[in-house]
Design a protein around this motif. Structure first.
Motif, PDB file in Angstrom:
ATOM      1  N   PHE A   1       0.880  -1.262   0.231  1.00  0.00           N
ATOM      2  CA  PHE A   1       0.056   0.010   0.011  1.00  0.00           C
ATOM      3  C   PHE A   1       0.999   1.457   0.003  1.00  0.00           C
ATOM      4  CE2 PHE A   1      -1.963   3.280   2.828  1.00  0.00           C
ATOM      5  CZ  PHE A   1      -2.962   3.523   1.926  1.00  0.00           C
ATOM      6  N   GLU A   2       1.746   1.272   0.733  1.00  0.00           N
ATOM      7  CA  GLU A   2       2.783   2.403   1.126  1.00  0.00           C
ATOM      8  C   GLU A   2       3.454   2.718  -0.241  1.00  0.00           C
ATOM      9  OE1 GLU A   2       5.483   2.325   4.174  1.00  0.00           O
ATOM     10  OE2 GLU A   2       3.914   1.179   5.412  1.00  0.00           O
ATOM     11  N   GLU A   3       3.921   1.601  -0.869  1.00  0.00           N
ATOM     12  CA  GLU A   3       4.740   1.758  -2.141  1.00  0.00           C
ATOM     13  C   GLU A   3       3.788   2.146  -3.404  1.00  0.00           C
ATOM     14  OE1 GLU A   3       7.425  -0.661  -5.160  1.00  0.00           O
ATOM     15  OE2 GLU A   3       6.956  -1.640  -3.381  1.00  0.00           O
ATOM     16  N   LEU A   4       2.710   1.904  -3.406  1.00  0.00           N
ATOM     17  CA  LEU A   4       1.579   2.258  -4.391  1.00  0.00           C
ATOM     18  C   LEU A   4       1.269   3.847  -4.096  1.00  0.00           C
ATOM     19  CD1 LEU A   4      -0.224   1.188  -6.459  1.00  0.00           C
ATOM     20  CD2 LEU A   4      -1.785   0.993  -4.815  1.00  0.00           C
ATOM     21  N   ILE A   5       1.315   4.209  -2.901  1.00  0.00           N
ATOM     22  CA  ILE A   5       0.756   5.847  -2.698  1.00  0.00           C
ATOM     23  C   ILE A   5       2.108   6.567  -3.113  1.00  0.00           C
ATOM     24  CG2 ILE A   5       0.323   7.375  -1.217  1.00  0.00           C
ATOM     25  CD1 ILE A   5      -1.880   5.382  -1.848  1.00  0.00           C
ATOM     26  N   GLU A   6       3.114   6.113  -2.717  1.00  0.00           N
ATOM     27  CA  GLU A   6       4.535   6.684  -2.974  1.00  0.00           C
ATOM     28  C   GLU A   6       4.735   6.834  -4.639  1.00  0.00           C
ATOM     29  OE1 GLU A   6       7.379   4.965  -0.558  1.00  0.00           O
ATOM     30  OE2 GLU A   6       6.517   5.895   1.185  1.00  0.00           O
ATOM     31  N   ARG A   7       4.586   5.623  -5.263  1.00  0.00           N
ATOM     32  CA  ARG A   7       4.679   5.653  -6.723  1.00  0.00           C
ATOM     33  C   ARG A   7       3.622   6.591  -7.461  1.00  0.00           C
ATOM     34  NH1 ARG A   7       7.730   1.415  -9.203  1.00  0.00           N
ATOM     35  NH2 ARG A   7       8.684   0.080  -7.673  1.00  0.00           N
ATOM     36  N   ALA A   8       2.590   6.440  -7.032  1.00  0.00           N
ATOM     37  CA  ALA A   8       1.563   7.509  -7.264  1.00  0.00           C
ATOM     38  C   ALA A   8       1.938   8.846  -7.416  1.00  0.00           C
ATOM     39  CB  ALA A   8       0.270   7.309  -6.741  1.00  0.00           C
ATOM     40  N   SER A   9       2.463   9.500  -6.191  1.00  0.00           N
ATOM     41  CA  SER A   9       3.022  10.758  -6.050  1.00  0.00           C
ATOM     42  C   SER A   9       4.135  11.147  -7.185  1.00  0.00           C
ATOM     43  CB  SER A   9       3.119  11.165  -4.558  1.00  0.00           C
ATOM     44  OG  SER A   9       4.121  10.561  -4.135  1.00  0.00           O
ATOM     45  N   LYS A  10       5.152  10.273  -7.150  1.00  0.00           N
ATOM     46  CA  LYS A  10       6.050  10.322  -7.795  1.00  0.00           C
ATOM     47  C   LYS A  10       5.799  10.470  -9.241  1.00  0.00           C
ATOM     48  CE  LYS A  10       9.352   8.182  -4.934  1.00  0.00           C
ATOM     49  NZ  LYS A  10      10.410   6.980  -4.752  1.00  0.00           N
ATOM     50  N   PHE A  11       5.016   9.765  -9.626  1.00  0.00           N
ATOM     51  CA  PHE A  11       4.162   9.780 -11.191  1.00  0.00           C
ATOM     52  C   PHE A  11       3.769  11.420 -11.358  1.00  0.00           C
ATOM     53  CE2 PHE A  11       0.633   9.576 -14.098  1.00  0.00           C
ATOM     54  CZ  PHE A  11       1.308   9.284 -15.267  1.00  0.00           C
ATOM     55  N   VAL A  12       2.787  11.814 -10.435  1.00  0.00           N
ATOM     56  CA  VAL A  12       2.262  13.158 -10.534  1.00  0.00           C
ATOM     57  C   VAL A  12       3.410  14.189 -10.546  1.00  0.00           C
ATOM     58  CG1 VAL A  12       0.926  14.701  -9.455  1.00  0.00           C
ATOM     59  CG2 VAL A  12       0.131  12.624  -9.323  1.00  0.00           C
ATOM     60  N   GLU A  13       4.488  13.912  -9.854  1.00  0.00           N
ATOM     61  CA  GLU A  13       5.555  14.906  -9.902  1.00  0.00           C
ATOM     62  C   GLU A  13       6.412  14.870 -11.239  1.00  0.00           C
ATOM     63  OE1 GLU A  13       8.110  14.130  -6.488  1.00  0.00           O
ATOM     64  OE2 GLU A  13       6.681  14.640  -5.168  1.00  0.00           O
ATOM     65  N   SER A  14       6.614  13.758 -11.734  1.00  0.00           N
ATOM     66  CA  SER A  14       7.562  13.662 -12.723  1.00  0.00           C
ATOM     67  C   SER A  14       6.638  13.986 -13.884  1.00  0.00           C
ATOM     68  CB  SER A  14       7.960  12.103 -13.136  1.00  0.00           C
ATOM     69  OG  SER A  14       6.895  11.192 -13.428  1.00  0.00           O
ATOM     70  N   GLN A  15       5.456  13.838 -13.948  1.00  0.00           N
ATOM     71  CA  GLN A  15       4.572  14.469 -14.963  1.00  0.00           C
ATOM     72  C   GLN A  15       4.129  15.967 -15.033  1.00  0.00           C
ATOM     73  OE1 GLN A  15       3.547  12.394 -17.761  1.00  0.00           O
ATOM     74  NE2 GLN A  15       4.838  10.924 -16.956  1.00  0.00           N
ATOM     75  N   GLY A  16       4.682  16.653 -13.897  1.00  0.00           N
ATOM     76  CA  GLY A  16       4.306  17.760 -13.699  1.00  0.00           C
ATOM     77  C   GLY A  16       2.785  18.268 -13.582  1.00  0.00           C
ATOM     78  N   GLY A  17       2.170  17.363 -13.014  1.00  0.00           N
ATOM     79  CA  GLY A  17       0.736  17.136 -12.939  1.00  0.00           C
ATOM     80  C   GLY A  17      -0.219  17.257 -14.160  1.00  0.00           C
ATOM     81  N   LYS A  18       0.262  16.935 -15.371  1.00  0.00           N
ATOM     82  CA  LYS A  18      -0.235  16.754 -16.427  1.00  0.00           C
ATOM     83  C   LYS A  18       0.199  15.601 -17.335  1.00  0.00           C
ATOM     84  CE  LYS A  18      -0.403  21.817 -17.041  1.00  0.00           C
ATOM     85  NZ  LYS A  18       0.064  22.781 -17.771  1.00  0.00           N
ATOM     86  N   TRP A  19      -0.806  14.804 -17.783  1.00  0.00           N
ATOM     87  CA  TRP A  19      -0.581  13.620 -18.551  1.00  0.00           C
ATOM     88  C   TRP A  19      -1.662  13.352 -19.496  1.00  0.00           C
ATOM     89  CZ3 TRP A  19      -0.979  13.634 -13.246  1.00  0.00           C
ATOM     90  CH2 TRP A  19      -2.122  13.060 -12.641  1.00  0.00           C
ATOM     91  N   ASP A  20      -1.169  12.335 -20.284  1.00  0.00           N
ATOM     92  CA  ASP A  20      -2.250  12.050 -21.287  1.00  0.00           C
ATOM     93  C   ASP A  20      -2.545  10.406 -20.920  1.00  0.00           C
ATOM     94  OD1 ASP A  20      -0.289  10.596 -22.483  1.00  0.00           O
ATOM     95  OD2 ASP A  20      -0.123  11.866 -24.069  1.00  0.00           O
ATOM     96  N   HIS A  21      -3.862   9.838 -21.928  1.00  0.00           N
ATOM     97  CA  HIS A  21      -4.009   8.633 -21.470  1.00  0.00           C
ATOM     98  C   HIS A  21      -2.998   7.706 -21.747  1.00  0.00           C
ATOM     99  CE1 HIS A  21      -6.769   5.286 -21.112  1.00  0.00           C
ATOM    100  NE2 HIS A  21      -6.418   4.647 -22.238  1.00  0.00           N
ATOM    101  N   MET A  22      -1.884   7.880 -22.749  1.00  0.00           N
ATOM    102  CA  MET A  22      -0.948   7.026 -22.904  1.00  0.00           C
ATOM    103  C   MET A  22       0.251   6.963 -21.708  1.00  0.00           C
ATOM    104  SD  MET A  22       0.474   4.803 -25.104  1.00  0.00           S
ATOM    105  CE  MET A  22      -0.005   4.811 -26.681  1.00  0.00           C
ATOM    106  N   ALA A  23       0.394   7.855 -20.954  1.00  0.00           N
ATOM    107  CA  ALA A  23       1.273   8.100 -20.054  1.00  0.00           C
ATOM    108  C   ALA A  23       0.662   7.291 -18.870  1.00  0.00           C
ATOM    109  CB  ALA A  23       1.251   9.609 -19.328  1.00  0.00           C
TER     110      ALA A  23
END
Length: 150
Positions: free
Chosen positions: A9-31
């Protein structure tokens, strides 16, 4: 590769926040699809329902990101929020009252986030989505046990 579930659970939440950061809060369906694929390659068992809960969390994090991205050291703030969320949900086992919510808000404010009404609403969305991710594996196990008894 073994499938990860409740224990990660912890890793899932952390990976989600890293994804948001790495995408700059913007992503498309492919991402989004690439993110899901990467998670599955890492051993996460992402059922359709789990993907839906994860998507809700990412959307809430995106909104939160958009409102606090001017905060100094935002990357650390999002990680701190994620850690507070994980800790709070595990401590409360996914059940809390208004007093618990207020305590959570105070803990998040200690990370340096200025909580406006809008930011607090988005934070609530993150917390609720994380709760669904936390509770989902238990729901799945319960549902399977119930079906076996019929």
């Amino acid at each position: 590769m073994s499938k990860k579930s409740f224990d990660s659970f912890e890793e899932l939440i952390e990976r989600a926040s890293k994804f948001v950061e790495s995408q700059g809060g913007k992503w498309d369906h492919m991402a989004w699809l690439e993110f899901l694929s990467d998670m599955q390659k890492q051993g996460f068992n992402l059922s359709h329902d789990m993907q839906s809960y994860l998507g809700s969390m990412l959307e809430s994090m995106k909104k939160l990101y958009g409102t606090v991205m001017s905060t100094k050291g935002f990357e650390n703030v999002l990680l701190d929020i994620s850690e507070n969320t994980i800790s709070f949900i595990k401590k409360t086992k996914g059940t809390w009252d208004h007093i618990g919510w207020e305590a959570f808000i105070k803990d998040v404010q200690k990370t340096g986030v200025s909580l406006t009404e809008e930011t607090t609403t988005y934070l609530g969305g993150v917390l609720e989505a994380a709760k669904e991710l936390y509770m989902f594996p238990m729901k799945s196990t319960t549902e399977k046990k119930g079906k076996g008894k019929e």
